[in-house]
Design an enzyme around this catalytic site. Structure first.
Site, PDB file in Angstrom:
ATOM      1  N   LYS A 141       0.926  -1.194   0.132  1.00 60.79           N
ATOM      2  CA  LYS A 141       0.015  -0.031   0.009  1.00 60.79           C
ATOM      3  C   LYS A 141       0.680   1.168  -0.045  1.00 60.79           C
ATOM      4  O   LYS A 141       1.891   1.238   0.802  1.00 60.79           O
ATOM      5  CB  LYS A 141      -1.144  -0.031   1.315  1.00 60.79           C
ATOM      6  CG  LYS A 141      -2.044  -1.078   1.193  1.00 60.79           C
ATOM      7  CD  LYS A 141      -2.849  -1.112   2.562  1.00 60.79           C
ATOM      8  CE  LYS A 141      -1.928  -1.528   3.619  1.00 60.79           C
ATOM      9  NZ  LYS A 141      -2.834  -1.772   4.756  1.00 60.79           N
ATOM     10  N   THR A 165      -8.850   9.011   9.089  1.00 55.21           N
ATOM     11  CA  THR A 165      -8.483   7.762   8.193  1.00 55.21           C
ATOM     12  C   THR A 165      -8.144   6.583   9.216  1.00 55.21           C
ATOM     13  O   THR A 165      -7.479   5.503   8.766  1.00 55.21           O
ATOM     14  CB  THR A 165      -6.980   7.994   7.442  1.00 55.21           C
ATOM     15  OG1 THR A 165      -6.052   8.479   8.404  1.00 55.21           O
ATOM     16  CG2 THR A 165      -7.292   9.096   6.430  1.00 55.21           C
ATOM     17  N   GLY A 213      -8.555   3.190  10.866  1.00 61.29           N
ATOM     18  CA  GLY A 213      -9.235   1.963  10.247  1.00 61.29           C
ATOM     19  C   GLY A 213      -9.141   1.733   8.626  1.00 61.29           C
ATOM     20  O   GLY A 213      -9.642   1.031   8.096  1.00 61.29           O
ATOM     21  N   THR A 214      -8.392   2.408   7.938  1.00 66.98           N
ATOM     22  CA  THR A 214      -8.114   2.324   6.509  1.00 66.98           C
ATOM     23  C   THR A 214      -7.873   0.969   6.001  1.00 66.98           C
ATOM     24  O   THR A 214      -8.151   0.559   5.413  1.00 66.98           O
ATOM     25  CB  THR A 214      -7.352   3.404   5.876  1.00 66.98           C
ATOM     26  OG1 THR A 214      -6.203   3.572   6.519  1.00 66.98           O
ATOM     27  CG2 THR A 214      -8.029   4.803   5.703  1.00 66.98           C
ATOM     28  N   GLY A 215      -6.509   0.509   6.825  1.00 65.88           N
ATOM     29  CA  GLY A 215      -5.943  -0.643   6.480  1.00 65.88           C
ATOM     30  C   GLY A 215      -6.806  -1.806   6.750  1.00 65.88           C
ATOM     31  O   GLY A 215      -7.107  -2.635   5.901  1.00 65.88           O
ATOM     32  N   CYS A 216      -7.601  -1.791   8.004  1.00 59.54           N
ATOM     33  CA  CYS A 216      -8.614  -2.896   8.435  1.00 59.54           C
ATOM     34  C   CYS A 216      -9.626  -3.013   7.091  1.00 59.54           C
ATOM     35  O   CYS A 216     -10.097  -4.020   6.875  1.00 59.54           O
ATOM     36  CB  CYS A 216      -9.284  -2.523   9.836  1.00 59.54           C
ATOM     37  SG  CYS A 216      -8.199  -2.210  11.189  1.00 59.54           S
TER      38      CYS A 216
END
Length: 280
Positions: free
Chosen positions: A173, A204, A206-209
């Site tokens: 990412k 932002t 929790g964007t990865g989750c």
């Protein structure tokens, strides 16, 4: 209805962890289930406490899920101890889990290390080789590849090193001031860039989750990996573009931005709609 399982920690403020995963899965049209690795006391400003599940209780959760509603995809988020990682790997092998998306949460956006060296080694030896796709951010890709990532070319080299080592696809990412919003998918010696739109939203959390859960949801629905990544990126862009603003720190996204029906409307919205109809 297709089904998806998240194996991750709970976020009491609802922006990340299993809460973000479940919201994402519902919004992407799959039935969501969860096996909780830890409870956290946290909000948009930080984490104040963590209480881990025991390996035995985590195994019990996974047994109950796989023997009843078998998941079409599995997303694995933050798992902070080697014993829990070994438990997950054992159960995934036992039940021949498929479409495994691993978000190797090791390093916070701030750069702080989130799991100890022993757990990182267990993650590398036990879980990563089972993954269909890994979704590391730049700091995590640096840990897994053992190299510094400063350019787009470095992203390609790191993703290739990780993918070859663990025999899986790797979605490296962008972000962290490098290729912001553009992600690189490496698979079987080839790579592809997925361009994203930079959205100026400070919230932002929790964007990865969310991204990894959206990928898992689309894999569960039968889309190939490229299409699943593309759809997941489009979904997360929409959730960010909704510009939800909650909390005093880096707030959550609007996971339900695309859901609007009679059950989502507030009393004021229903009243306004009725008044509008009368006026016409």
């Amino acid at each position: 209805m297709r089904t998806a399982l998240t194996i991750a920690g709970s976020d009491s403020s609802g922006g990340a962890g299993i809460q973000a995963d479940i919201k994402t899965m519902i919004s992407n049209g799959v039935y969501a289930m969860s096996a909780i690795t830890a409870l956290t006391a946290q909000n948009t400003t930080g984490v104040t406490g963590i209480m881990e599940a025991t390996p035995e209780f985590l195994a019990d959760q996974l047994d109950n899920i796989f023997t009843d509603i078998y998941p079409d995809a599995v997303k694995i988020g933050m798992v902070s101890s080697s014993a829990l990682i070994e438990t997950i790997a054992k159960k995934l092998r036992q039940y021949e889990a498929k479409n495994i998306v691993v978000d190797p949460v090791m390093v916070a956006t701030s750069g702080a290390k989130l799991i100890n060296d022993e757990a990182i080694e267990a993650l590398k030896s036990q879980l990563l080789p089972m993954a269909t796709v890994l979704t590391p951010n730049i700091p995590e890709a640096e840990v897994l590849s053992g190299m510094k990532i400063e350019t787009a070319e470095d992203m390609i080299k790191a993703a290739a090193a990780i993918g070859e080592k663990y025999s899986c696809a790797v979605l490296c990412k962008g972000g962290h001031q490098l290729n912001d919003a553009n992600d690189l998918l490496w698979r079987k010696g080839d790579y592809k860039w997925f361009q994203g739109k930079r959205i100026n939203n400070p919230n932002t959390h929790g964007t990865g989750c969310t991204l990894s859960s959206a990928i898992a949801s689309n894999l569960a629905k039968g889309f190939d990996l490229d299409t699943s990544v593309e759809r997941a990126k489009k979904y997360i862009s929409g959730a960010l573009a909704a510009m939800l603003d909650l909390g005093k720190g880096s707030g959550p996204m609007d996971h339900g931005f695309a859901i609007k029906n009679e059950f989502t409307l507030s009393h004021d919205e229903i009243t306004a709609e009725a008044a509008d109809k009368e006026a016409k």
